[in-house]
Design an enzyme around this catalytic site. Structure first.
Site, PDB file in Angstrom:
ATOM      1  N   THR A 188      -1.033  -0.495 -14.887  1.00  0.00           N
ATOM      2  CA  THR A 188      -1.228  -2.014 -14.982  1.00  0.00           C
ATOM      3  C   THR A 188      -2.416  -2.618 -15.625  1.00  0.00           C
ATOM      4  O   THR A 188      -3.589  -1.918 -15.520  1.00  0.00           O
ATOM      5  CB  THR A 188      -0.988  -2.627 -13.567  1.00  0.00           C
ATOM      6  N   ARG A 196      13.695  -2.906  -9.629  1.00  0.00           N
ATOM      7  CA  ARG A 196      12.489  -2.742  -8.737  1.00  0.00           C
ATOM      8  C   ARG A 196      11.401  -3.804  -9.458  1.00  0.00           C
ATOM      9  O   ARG A 196      10.899  -3.725 -10.417  1.00  0.00           O
ATOM     10  CB  ARG A 196      11.947  -1.126  -8.891  1.00  0.00           C
ATOM     11  N   GLY A 256       7.053  -4.651  -8.824  1.00  0.00           N
ATOM     12  CA  GLY A 256       5.910  -4.534  -8.161  1.00  0.00           C
ATOM     13  C   GLY A 256       5.069  -5.667  -7.810  1.00  0.00           C
ATOM     14  O   GLY A 256       5.514  -6.714  -7.521  1.00  0.00           O
ATOM     15  N   ASP A 257       3.771  -5.364  -7.312  1.00  0.00           N
ATOM     16  CA  ASP A 257       2.954  -6.509  -6.895  1.00  0.00           C
ATOM     17  C   ASP A 257       2.390  -7.523  -8.020  1.00  0.00           C
ATOM     18  O   ASP A 257       1.933  -8.433  -7.595  1.00  0.00           O
ATOM     19  CB  ASP A 257       1.791  -5.737  -6.312  1.00  0.00           C
ATOM     20  N   THR A 263      -4.240  -3.179  -9.264  1.00  0.00           N
ATOM     21  CA  THR A 263      -3.442  -2.068 -10.156  1.00  0.00           C
ATOM     22  C   THR A 263      -3.448  -1.204  -8.995  1.00  0.00           C
ATOM     23  O   THR A 263      -4.374  -0.585  -8.145  1.00  0.00           O
ATOM     24  CB  THR A 263      -4.143  -1.668 -11.232  1.00  0.00           C
ATOM     25  N   GLY A 264      -2.106  -0.425  -8.979  1.00  0.00           N
ATOM     26  CA  GLY A 264      -1.895   0.386  -8.076  1.00  0.00           C
ATOM     27  C   GLY A 264      -0.471   0.399  -7.509  1.00  0.00           C
ATOM     28  O   GLY A 264       0.444   0.219  -8.290  1.00  0.00           O
ATOM     29  N   GLY A 310       2.471  -0.437  -6.199  1.00  0.00           N
ATOM     30  CA  GLY A 310       2.793  -1.868  -5.946  1.00  0.00           C
ATOM     31  C   GLY A 310       3.543  -2.126  -4.518  1.00  0.00           C
ATOM     32  O   GLY A 310       2.987  -3.273  -3.983  1.00  0.00           O
TER      33      GLY A 310
HETATM   34  N1  GLY Z   1       1.052  -2.124  -9.535  1.00  0.00           N
HETATM   35  C1  GLY Z   1       2.071  -2.133 -10.404  1.00  0.00           C
HETATM   36  C2  GLY Z   1       3.128  -1.914  -9.933  1.00  0.00           C
HETATM   37  O1  GLY Z   1       3.189  -1.286  -8.866  1.00  0.00           O
HETATM   38  O2  GLY Z   1       4.289  -2.331 -10.455  1.00  0.00           O
END
Ligand code: GLY
Length: 332
Positions: free
Chosen positions: A198, A226, A228-229, A249-250, A252
């Site tokens: 990310t 799906r 993410g965060d 970033t990580g 999510g």
């Molecule tokens: N951090 C990005 C995701 O999990 O999509």
């Protein structure tokens, strides 16, 4: 005594006037931090060329944001400029170079937040918008909503005249290899090239306004729509004037469950923690649940810090005080 006061008083007045003049002449303060993903990033896995290419790309994104801030521009424009450049760079998992879904396509998420008003815009699962960060900004500035997803988001992009591309425009051979690897089941969840990557930016401008932006292709092999965060305000992206701006970033799923970005800012606001202490404590909570990744934070005081719960994070920071750093491994 009267004579002494008579001698000292003009001196005090001159000193007070001097410091007021100094304050007026002081350079207005700005600050920016960027990231391009966190995860397993070890020196032994990097060639000299790859290491140098990533550093150059990070510096270019940092420079784009710095140029806006140093010219007195807004944190929103600085964040947009830096993230857009990272989206255009196939080395990062956002825009061109986004990871593949299980079905061999690309679904992109992005968000932006204005700390001045706490206005926010986000998009999820878009497949044809060249720069999702520009669409997120349009959602914030040109719609009554905060988050748009899928086909509707793309219709909005088209109505607003944003550049659309075929989904195959995001293809890269490296990410296709990563999908094949994921399908063999022989990868670790921590592989930065597989799961993470990310991009994001946070900034404080000379007007005292904070902003945060994040953009991603998500996780290689993701299915079932799906999300993410990154596009979730308060999880992967958050900004609030007087407190902080965060981009994460990580992994999510964990960042959503912890509400990383908002929790981090709340720790600063309510517990008086420094940006670094709040980042470390929030990421420790992510790790307790089994997740990992990183954050970039700019505080209202101009501190630009990194929090890393992984062996590395592509990152950079710069301030009006002369800080200019790009880094990859956790120990640098
Ligand atoms: N951090 C990005 C995701 O999990 O999509």
């Amino acid at each position: 005594m009267k004579k002494l006061i008579g001698m000292i008083a003009p001196l005090l007045v001159a000193m007070a006037g001097g410091s007021a003049a100094m304050a007026q002449n002081a350079e207005p303060r700005w600050s920016i931090a960027i990231h391009g993903g966190a995860g397993t990033l070890e020196r032994k896995d990097m060639t000299t060329e790859k290491d140098a290419a990533y550093r150059a790309a990070l510096q270019a994104a940092l420079d784009a944001g710095k140029a806006v801030l140093a010219a007195g521009g807004t944190s929103l424009d600085a964040v947009t400029a830096a993230v857009r450049l990272l989206e255009e760079d196939p080395k990062f998992n956002a825009g061109k170079g986004a990871v593949y879904t299980w079905d061999g396509a690309h679904e992109l998420d992005a968000a932006i937040m204005d700390g001045r008003t706490r206005a926010a815009g986000a998009v999820a699962g878009v497949t044809t918008v060249r720069n999702p960060i520009l669409l997120a900004r349009k959602v914030m500035e040109d719609s009554p909503h905060v988050m748009l997803a899928g086909k509707g988001a793309e219709q909005f992009a088209s109505e607003k005249g944003l550049e659309l591309v075929p989904n195959s425009w995001f293809d890269t051979p490296e990410r296709l290899e990563a999908l094949k690897k994921v399908k063999t089941g022989k990868v670790t969840a921590l592989d930065v090239d597989i799961k993470f990557g990310t991009v994001g930016a946070v900034a404080l401008d000379t007007h005292g306004n904070l902003a945060a932006g994040t953009s991603t292709g998500g996780m290689t092999g993701k299915r079932w729509g799906r999300i993410g965060d990154a596009p979730i305000i308060g999880a992967g992206t958050y900004a609030e004037n007087g407190v902080c701006a965060v981009s994460a970033t990580g992994w999510g799923e964990y960042f959503i469950r912890v509400g990383v970005a908002r929790t981090l800012c709340a720790r600063m606001a309510m517990k008086g923690e420094s940006a670094q202490a709040a980042a470390d404590a929030t990421l420790a909570d992510v790790a307790r649940l089994g997740g990992d990744g990183g954050v970039i934070v700019v505080g209202a005081n101009g501190d630009a810090v990194f929090g890393i719960e992984a062996s590395g994070m592509y990152r950079g920071r710069a301030t009006s005080a002369g800080v200019n750093q790009v880094a990859i491994y956790k120990d640098e």
